[in-house]
Design a protein around this motif. Structure first.
Motif, PDB file in Angstrom:
ATOM      1  N   THR A 181       7.395 -13.103   3.412  1.00  0.00           N
ATOM      2  CA  THR A 181       6.653 -11.910   2.999  1.00  0.00           C
ATOM      3  C   THR A 181       5.189 -12.222   2.709  1.00  0.00           C
ATOM      4  O   THR A 181       4.367 -11.315   2.595  1.00  0.00           O
ATOM      5  N   GLN A 191       9.131 -14.448  -0.050  1.00  0.00           N
ATOM      6  CA  GLN A 191      10.547 -14.381   0.322  1.00  0.00           C
ATOM      7  C   GLN A 191      10.732 -14.575   1.820  1.00  0.00           C
ATOM      8  O   GLN A 191       9.963 -14.038   2.628  1.00  0.00           O
ATOM      9  N   TYR A 354       6.795  -7.176  -4.778  1.00  0.00           N
ATOM     10  CA  TYR A 354       8.072  -7.778  -5.151  1.00  0.00           C
ATOM     11  C   TYR A 354       8.022  -8.220  -6.621  1.00  0.00           C
ATOM     12  O   TYR A 354       8.058  -9.413  -6.936  1.00  0.00           O
TER      13      TYR A 354
END
Length: 366
Positions: A181, A191, A354
């Protein structure tokens, strides 16, 4: 023909002993029943930059075809070294370079485009050898001169070869197991994304993500070749991301040192953007109180040469860092002059995307 196509990037060959590590992996694959293997290789880490520096020290105005021929030797050396490591294991192996891969391009030296392919030479070599080692990022033009497919374009070579041989998948090995990510070396909480659609990773690649080459992704989508991103570790190969027709994820990328040009008028800006678009180069067009500007995000070396040769007069005004937020709703782009500031912004954006992720340094055990 049943053949497995593997690509090993420059990070796979930081030291000479790495050739033996890759050779051992190939031997293990053959031992478990793989029919034939084509291993596409990049130059050792740092070699391409060194070759370019040597060429420009000899002649700052060396012809583009001369530079292409020199840069291609980096991948040729890797191919020869891996062939030597594999032959030491008594495996029938042969290396091929751009002259014999069956890939023909136009004569846009520095970042040539593929015009035709012919699998006959590779297929003939596979009939006599268990492994073919192919030098990546190179081909020949219609006059038989070596052409360079662009920086970090061995992905494209591997995907083209997989398509040529009728294979529907290509394995890409790098120093990370897949697409994240955000750059895991810059963002501790990045991630791993298990599955991505071609168009999603294409946008990420165009805006600075370094795992896959954007023209390779485009070719894979066109010819329906799945890309399997992997990393070779001391414990074996780790599969991280599969690129095919499905999958999406929010992400943030950074493209470092993107050149910015100032245009004297809207017409000049239109001409510059049209020129670069014809060569599939990603640019940002900026109109604000500072005037009309164009920032080049992809294929920078090749794009700068196009600008220098064009009959238009944009003025280079410096480098910037392009931070891009990508999600299902589109792109949001930020230009940041200071690289440390760009990294700080990337981390802030990723934390907003996130917020529940526990930050673990990349490479640390949990």
């Amino acid at each position: 023909m049943n053949a497995t196509v593997l690509k090993f990037g420059g990070s796979s060959f930081r030291h000479t002993e790495d050739y033996h590590r890759v050779a051992g992996h190939i031997a293990d694959r053959l031992a478990t029943g793989e029919g034939k293997i084509v291993a596409v290789v990049s130059a050792m880490s740092g070699i391409t930059d060194n070759l370019k520096e040597v060429m420009l020290n000899v002649n700052k105005k060396a012809s583009p075809s001369n530079v292409d021929a020199a840069l291609a030797t980096g991948e040729m050396i890797s191919a020869c070294c891996l062939e030597a490591a594999i032959s030491r294991l008594r495996i029938p192996v042969m290396s091929l370079n751009g002259y014999s891969l069956g890939i023909r391009t136009n004569s846009d030296f520095g970042r040539a485009s593929i015009e035709s392919v012919d699998p006959k030479q590779i297929m003939a070599a596979l009939l006599e050898h268990d492994v073919i080692v192919a030098a990546g990022a190179q081909a020949i033009d219609q006059s038989g001169r070596l052409t360079f497919l662009g920086r970090n374009s061995s992905d494209l070579t591997a995907i083209v070869i997989a398509s040529m041989l009728g294979e529907h998948a290509c394995e890409i090995y790098s120093d990370v197991p897949g697409v994240y990510t955000a750059d895991p070396y810059l963002v501790p909480g990045a991630q791993l994304i298990p599955e991505l659609a071609y168009q999603t990773i294409l946008q990420m690649s165009l805006h600075g993500a370094k795992v896959l080459h954007h023209r390779g992704v485009h070719y894979a989508e066109k010819h329906r070749v799945s890309i399997i991103c992997k990393s070779l570790t001391s414990d074996g190969a780790i599969t991280g991301t599969i690129v095919s027709g499905h999958g999406n994820a929010r992400s943030v990328t950074v493209a470092r040192d993107s050149p910015v040009f100032s245009c004297a008028s809207l017409e000049e800006c239109d001409s510059l953007c049209a020129l670069l678009a014809r060569h599939d180069i990603n640019v940002l067009r900026l109109e604000d109180s500072h005037g009309v500007r164009v920032c080049i995000v992809s294929d920078i070396d090749f794009a700068q040469r196009l600008v220098s040769l064009a009959d238009i007069g944009p003025v280079f005004i410096g480098l910037s860092n392009v931070v891009t937020e990508l999600d299902s709703s589109g792109l949001l782009v930020h230009l940041v002059g200071d690289y440390d500031g760009a990294i700080s912004l990337v981390r802030q954006i990723h934390e907003q995307m996130y917020p529940a992720v526990v930050s673990v340094p990349f490479g640390a055990s949990v």
